[in-house]
Motif scaffolding. Structure first.
Motif, mmCIF file in Angstrom:
data_model
loop_
_atom_site.group_PDB
_atom_site.id
_atom_site.type_symbol
_atom_site.label_atom_id
_atom_site.label_comp_id
_atom_site.label_asym_id
_atom_site.label_seq_id
_atom_site.Cartn_x
_atom_site.Cartn_y
_atom_site.Cartn_z
ATOM 1 N N CYS C 381 0.697 -1.306 0.024
ATOM 2 C CA CYS C 381 -0.053 0.036 -0.063
ATOM 3 C C CYS C 381 0.900 1.368 0.083
ATOM 4 O O CYS C 381 1.450 1.608 0.886
ATOM 5 C CB CYS C 381 -1.040 0.020 1.177
ATOM 6 N N MET C 383 -0.089 4.253 0.556
ATOM 7 C CA MET C 383 -0.627 5.090 1.266
ATOM 8 C C MET C 383 -0.322 4.457 2.782
ATOM 9 O O MET C 383 -0.620 5.325 3.809
ATOM 10 C CB MET C 383 -2.111 5.292 1.183
ATOM 11 N N LEU C 385 -1.483 2.081 4.540
ATOM 12 C CA LEU C 385 -2.833 1.539 5.306
ATOM 13 C C LEU C 385 -2.502 0.329 5.498
ATOM 14 O O LEU C 385 -1.482 -0.519 5.164
ATOM 15 C CB LEU C 385 -3.802 1.936 4.443
ATOM 16 N N CYS C 410 -7.523 6.031 1.545
ATOM 17 C CA CYS C 410 -7.285 4.796 0.427
ATOM 18 C C CYS C 410 -7.394 5.742 -0.876
ATOM 19 O O CYS C 410 -8.324 6.245 -1.183
ATOM 20 C CB CYS C 410 -8.181 3.713 0.215
ATOM 21 N N ILE C 411 -6.327 5.429 -1.837
ATOM 22 C CA ILE C 411 -6.473 6.298 -3.278
ATOM 23 C C ILE C 411 -7.036 5.125 -4.066
ATOM 24 O O ILE C 411 -6.922 5.500 -5.408
ATOM 25 C CB ILE C 411 -5.195 6.628 -3.556
ATOM 26 N N CYS C 413 -5.859 2.370 -5.298
ATOM 27 C CA CYS C 413 -4.756 2.215 -6.541
ATOM 28 C C CYS C 413 -4.795 0.948 -6.820
ATOM 29 O O CYS C 413 -4.293 0.397 -8.012
ATOM 30 C CB CYS C 413 -3.522 2.740 -6.153
ATOM 31 N N SER C 415 -2.940 -1.663 -5.625
ATOM 32 C CA SER C 415 -1.997 -2.362 -5.178
ATOM 33 C C SER C 415 -2.136 -3.714 -4.349
ATOM 34 O O SER C 415 -1.464 -4.753 -4.435
ATOM 35 C CB SER C 415 -0.760 -1.449 -4.634
ATOM 36 N N CYS C 416 -3.035 -3.247 -3.191
ATOM 37 C CA CYS C 416 -3.164 -4.360 -2.308
ATOM 38 C C CYS C 416 -3.722 -5.579 -2.808
ATOM 39 O O CYS C 416 -3.527 -6.566 -2.825
ATOM 40 C CB CYS C 416 -3.932 -3.854 -1.081
HETATM 41 S S1 SF4 Z 1 -6.131 0.495 -3.017
HETATM 42 FE FE1 SF4 Z 1 -5.198 -0.505 -1.224
HETATM 43 S S2 SF4 Z 1 -3.113 -0.170 -1.695
HETATM 44 FE FE2 SF4 Z 1 -4.107 1.390 -2.726
HETATM 45 S S3 SF4 Z 1 -4.275 2.939 -1.294
HETATM 46 FE FE3 SF4 Z 1 -6.289 1.772 -0.946
HETATM 47 S S4 SF4 Z 1 -5.701 0.271 0.691
HETATM 48 FE FE4 SF4 Z 1 -3.738 1.241 0.098
#
Ligand code: SF4
Ligand code: SF4
Ligand code: SF4
Lengths: 269, 354, 448
Positions: C381, C383, C385, C410-411, C413, C415-416
């Motif tokens: 993540c 950010m 988080l 949370c953006i 994105c 990735s998680c």
């Molecule tokens: S989508 Fe997932 S990786 Fe991306 S900012 Fe939100 S929690 Fe973090």
């Protein structure tokens, strides 16, 4: 003394001391409260469903006694409860009829089509936010059970892709009404038996493209219903303030979306 | 009548639409692969005893898993492979001569009570294999601490011992009756001098696994090989094992410096008592260890300290300590998770630790 | 003018398969004008634009068809001359329905330009901002934040650095990349206009190191620009294109929680947006078309098409040789943050950077298993988080538990979810949680 006796005595002693402390605290520190609030709380069903708009039965009881709130707001308790509270407080008993929730869509997976294959979490709002949902009809029940999950008495079943409320179990708390992202659930009088189970405001041909049991806006029912069904654009809507008993509406609806409730099952069956 | 639907429906889902391809099954498979060198060594050292225990534990775990899921009317979870790992790890933690029925009882406990009761993989607070072992240690203390070995191994051990100094011979003698740590503990209790374990031949024995102990924990070389595989495949990160081993090493080194007569040298602590097996394969169990790197370090240090406390308390009954240390730290994992969250991007202080 | 490696790189992030080779070499091609355009009123963040034409009207290309409906909103112009045949509801790529002006394009194209400002260097910033707003320019890299708003920070938030975002970190997409190769000079002028408006001292062009040709093209274009100008070469890592992460990589500044780039003296504009600014100011052309990458393994000829906003996806697919084999998933945008659509009858908009068609073997299944607490999402993540804990709170309907874990930061994105071995639909959970919080906040505002 052997260790067992020692520990028993110790623990027992601590317990007794704490109990005494609590008893003293209860007597001297408790906030004085109108004794009627406790009584009214006992008269409420204790479902703590929040359907009345308060934080639970005790809070509603406080509101009735202290803030003069209406005493007929408890749906699970029904008229009997409202009358009992009114009599106890010496207020005029307000009228109240039993209401139940109903899902105004009958487009199950046999009749209504899905326009995409949804791969996501089982939540209707989440499905709706994913490409507008997978249901062909933009108004119909998505069937991911957000309503069923919030129902405190498990009155909602998802079967064949749509939600259905069990009239007998529903306590009209209104939680499902708020949970449905498509606003398909309404609280209606329990006595009403005939419903238009469709919420599509699309024109007939558009409805037919996506659903085999949708309202096509033909207005046949309005003529038979004696004013109890009105048109909202291309959608027939039951006016629950008026009695609707003409079963011809059910038989004559070309969209097959006017339905009569199945008679309630006999208690022993 | 239902209108006709287009034939190939498009899939709709939330973003992201790409995935790295990793799966739980693949991770579990990697762990099984990583356990194979140690398993091979145990077959060599303990022969059919090792095969018997491993087969019994894996079979019992799989069967229990299947039965539990059926009883709870949940989807079968055999395919994720976690039950195989639990079975293998439990077997690795058993002494070679343990009766079969005890191994079955431990496996059933590990899967049914320590895992499925909590909801299955992902919800279990304690490592199932370790919970199973702890259950067995308490229930069958005698059988779980009886270290008989095959005559063949005894021969090898004596051969190695004959070429060594007198001090080690004492140790080797004793080792036919107890694990190295068990022997040390007895010596400590009796006020006898510590064996020194400084002979190279003995170190070799430790590496190959030619010492008493549970079937899968004795060979340091095989365990390290498996650990290297896990690290290279990035199934585990270095944080927990390194923190764990470094703590044990530092603790033991200080102790040994202060009181050389009553303590074992640090390398013996590292190489014995299932520490390597525990540090690389059980403390790193994802479900029961912390989420963040920092949390993992705390977890590893905690495991190390508790292991050494158990090992060096004079009156304690357990010479090894690894299982209990990890189980105790498992219990702290939720707390560690709360306390070691990352600093959220754009914040000065840590985010609320509720 | 210099080229510098980025001094920092944000923590976390992932390295997905980029798959850019499919379309990267295809030069920008202009799509033949479609017979019918469905121009959505919501092509930007904020309130949908209000139509000012009605069915039956004849419009010229570039003519205003809808005006901005509020401060955070943007006007919409006719991408081509023709007749308005209807104003009807359409489903947009993001899955929301909105009104759309349907235009039947005319064979004879007439164009109604906006005023131009060739002497922009001597024009007052306010006037330019007004003009850029009136031209309907919005951020073309992501959410479509109205550029006019970004260009008018309050006076207590001075901007010292303009970052030109050419990272294009989304896999598959190459539209910004092609723009940098083919329109470097225009992008430069656009960037200078933005810098002039903001009075910013520094200008940084941020490009990932997997696009050396784009870096070279930008170096050349900005060669003789005066002042503190540099191409910052970012390490290739997703999401380098995300505003907050990019600002950190380029300047080492962290946008404070809940804050905006201007809080740390930065404004980030996408390279295509810079082109749109140039086009509006120098050519008097409102933002009515853009380059969109049509790609994926289920499209016959991947391409970078210059298409009017309002082109149906089906028209784009047809222009690229149609579907190759079977398309199992159609994504508006890239695979990390794009939206899956349920049909090709969806129009493009100002923010549509890509159209991705994936065959059944390329789509990933996100049928959730229990979290095995591997911590990979936490590491990924950007950010910082804890998606594992957040998703479990939200799954258990414990939104109150998720909020203090910085849910709203949370953006999305992705990735998680990309790294999660249990294939948990983590972003979907985040979205749902965020939606619940937003609804609660809106309700709380209504009943104070
Ligand atoms: S989508 Fe997932 S990786 Fe991306 S900012 Fe939100 S929690 Fe973090
Ligand atoms: S047309 Fe009516 S009955 Fe059919 S799915 Fe839509 S709302 Fe339900
Ligand atoms: S990546 Fe998935 S399985 Fe791993 S901790 Fe995050 S949510 Fe859990």
């Amino acid at each position: 003394m052997d260790p067992i006796t020692t520990s028993t005595l110790c623990i027992g002693g601590i317990g007794l001391a704490s109990a005494a402390a609590l008893a003293v605290a209860e007597k001297y520190l408790s906030v004085p409260q109108d004794p009627r609030i406790g009584k009214v709380t006992e008269m409420l069903p204790g479902a703590n469903c929040g359907g009345c708009g308060y934080a639970g039965c005790a809070d509603y009881a406080r509101a009735i006694v202290a803030d003069n709130a209406e005493c007929n707001l408890c749906a699970p308790g029904g008229p009997a409860c409202a009358q009992a509270i009114a009599a106890f407080l010496g207020r005029a008993a307000a009228a109240m009829e039993r209401r139940v929730a109903i899902v105004l869509c009958c487009g199950d997976d046999t009749e209504a089509l899905r326009r995409a294959a949804y791969n996501g979490i089982a939540d209707c709002a989440a499905a709706q936010a994913t490409a507008g949902g997978d249901k062909g009809c933009a108004y119909g029940c998505l069937g991911y059970g957000s309503c069923a999950r919030v129902c405190p008495v498990n009155a909602i079943r998802i079967a064949n892709g749509i939600a259905k409320v069990d009239k007998a179990l529903c306590i009209a708390c209104g939680k499902c009404v708020a949970a449905c992202p498509r606003k398909l659930i309404k609280l209606v009088p329990a006595a009403a038996e005939i419903h238009v189970l469709c919420s599509s405001k699309d024109k007939g041909p558009a409805v037919k493209k996506v659903c085999g049991t949708g309202c096509i806006g033909c207005r046949i029912c309005t003529k038979l219903a004696d004013g109890a069904i009105t048109m909202d654009g291309f959608l027939a809507v039951v006016d629950y303030a008026k009695p609707l008993t003409n079963e011809e509406t059910v038989a004559k609806c070309p969209g097959h979306c006017i339905r009569k409730d199945a008679p309630p099952p006999t208690p022993n069956s | 009548m239902k209108p006709e639907a287009p034939s190939d429906l498009l899939v709709i889902s939330s973003s992201p639409h790409a995935h790295c391809g990793e799966s739980v099954t693949r991770i579990m498979l990697d762990v099984v692969i990583a356990l194979m060198p140690a398993f091979a060594m145990s077959l060599w050292l303990f022969q059919w005893q090792a095969l018997r225990l491993a087969a019994v534990c894996v079979a019992a775990c799989l069967l229990t898993e299947w039965l539990c899921r059926r009883a709870m009317r949940r989807a079968s979870s055999l395919s994720d492979g976690s039950a195989v790992i639990t079975g293998l790890l439990l077997a690795f933690n058993l002494p070679p001569a343990l009766p079969t029925w005890m191994a079955v009882a431990g496996s059933v406990f590990a899967i049914a009570v320590a895992k499925q009761v909590f909801g299955g993989l992902g919800y279990n607070p304690f490592n199932p294999a370790l919970a199973g072992r702890a259950f067995m240690l308490i229930s069958f203390t005698g059988a779980m601490t009886t270290w008989s070995r095959s005559p063949w191994i005894q021969k090898v051990a004596y051969a190695a011992g004959s070429a060594t100094t007198q001090a080690t011979e004492v140790a080797v003698d004793a080792m036919t009756a107890a694990t190295p740590l068990g022997f040390a503990k007895e010596a400590l209790k009796a006020g006898a001098p510590m064996p020194l374990f400084s002979d190279l031949a003995l170190l070799k024995d430790f590496f190959l696994g030619n010492v008493n102990g549970c079937i899968g924990e004795t060979s340091a070389a095989a365990l390290l090989l498996g650990a290297a595989y896990l690290l290279i495949r990035r199934v585990i990160t270095w944080h927990i094992p390194v923190a764990y081993l470094a703590t044990v090493f530092a603790y033991a080194a200080i102790l040994h410096l202060v009181a050389p007569g009553t303590s074992l040298p640090p390398h013996v602590h590292l190489l014995s008592g299932g520490l390597l097996l525990g540090a690389f394969f059980m403390a790193t169990d994802m479900v029961t260890s912390p989420l963040t790197r920092r949390g993992m370090l705390v977890f590893g240090v905690g495991c190390g300290v508790i292991t050494m406390l158990i090992r060096t308390v004079k009156t304690g009954a357990y010479p090894e300590g690894v299982s209990f240390a990890i189980l105790i730290m498992n219990a702290f994992t939720p707390l560690i998770n709360r306390a070691t969250r990352n600093r959220v991007f754009g914040t000065k202080k840590e985010c609320a630790r509720s | 003018m210099a080229t510098i490696p980025s001094p920092h790189t944000f923590r976390g992030g992932i390295h997905p398969a980029y798959n850019k080779a499919l379309a990267a070499a295809a030069p920008i091609r202009e799509l033949p004008l479609p017979a019918r355009l469905t121009v959505p009123m919501s092509q930007h963040l904020g309130a949908p634009a209000k139509p000012v034409v009605k069915a039956g009207d004849t419009v010229a290309g570039g003519q205003l068809v809808a005006e901005a409906a509020g401060f955070i909103s943007a006007p919409v112009h006719a991408p081509a001359a023709g007749k308005v045949v209807a104003i009807e509801e359409t489903l947009t790529a993001s899955g929301r329905a909105c009104a759309a002006v349907v235009i039947e394009t005319a064979p004879e194209q007439v164009w109604q330009p906006l005023p131009t400002f060739p002497e922009w260097r001597f024009t007052d910033a306010k006037q330019l901002i007004e003009h850029i707003g009136a031209a309907g320019v919005v951020g073309m890299g992501g959410a479509g934040f109205p550029t006019r708003v970004k260009l008018s920070p309050p006076s207590d938030k001075p901007i010292d650095t303009v970052i030109l975002n050419g990272a294009e970190c989304e896999p598959y997409l190459t539209s910004d990349h092609r723009m940098m190769l083919e329109h470097a000079a225009e992008i430069r002028i656009g960037a200078e206009i933005i810098r002039h408006i903001l009075g910013a001292r520094s200008l940084r062009i941020a490009i990932e190191d997997n696009k050396p040709d784009a870096i070279a093209a930008m170096e050349k274009a900005f060669q003789d620009t005066d002042g503190d100008v540099a191409v910052t070469v970012l390490r290739t890592s997703y999401p380098q294109g995300s505003e907050k992460q990019q600002i950190f990589s380029v300047t080492g500044r962290e946008v404070p929680r809940g804050g905006l780039p201007m809080d740390v003296g930065c404004v980030v504009e996408n390279v295509s947006t810079a082109f749109a600014v140039f086009d509006a100011v120098v050519n008097g052309r409102p933002l009515v078309r853009r380059v969109i990458t049509v790609t994926g393994d289920a499209i016959a000829q991947p391409a970078n098409l210059l298409a009017p906003c309002g082109t149906l996806y089906s028209d784009l697919v047809a222009a690229c040789g149609g579907v190759a084999g079977q398309a199992a998933k159609v994504i508006s945008g890239g695979p990390m943050m794009g939206f899956a659509v349920s049909s090709l009858a969806v129009p493009t908009g100002k923010t549509a950077s890509g159209l991705l068609l994936l065959s059944p073997k390329k789509i990933s299944d996100f049928s959730s298993q229990a979290c095995i607490a591997c911590g990979r999402c936490v590491d990924a993540c950007p950010m910082r988080l804890s998606p594992a804990e957040l998703s479990q709170c939200i799954e258990a309907d414990d939104i109150d538990g998720a909020e203090p874990l910085a849910l709203m930061d949370c953006i999305e994105c992705g990735s998680c979810a990309f790294v999660c071995p249990a294939r948990r639909p983590l972003v979907h959970h985040m979205r749902r949680g965020k939606a619940v919080v937003m609804a609660r906040r809106a309700a709380a505002k209504k009943t104070p």
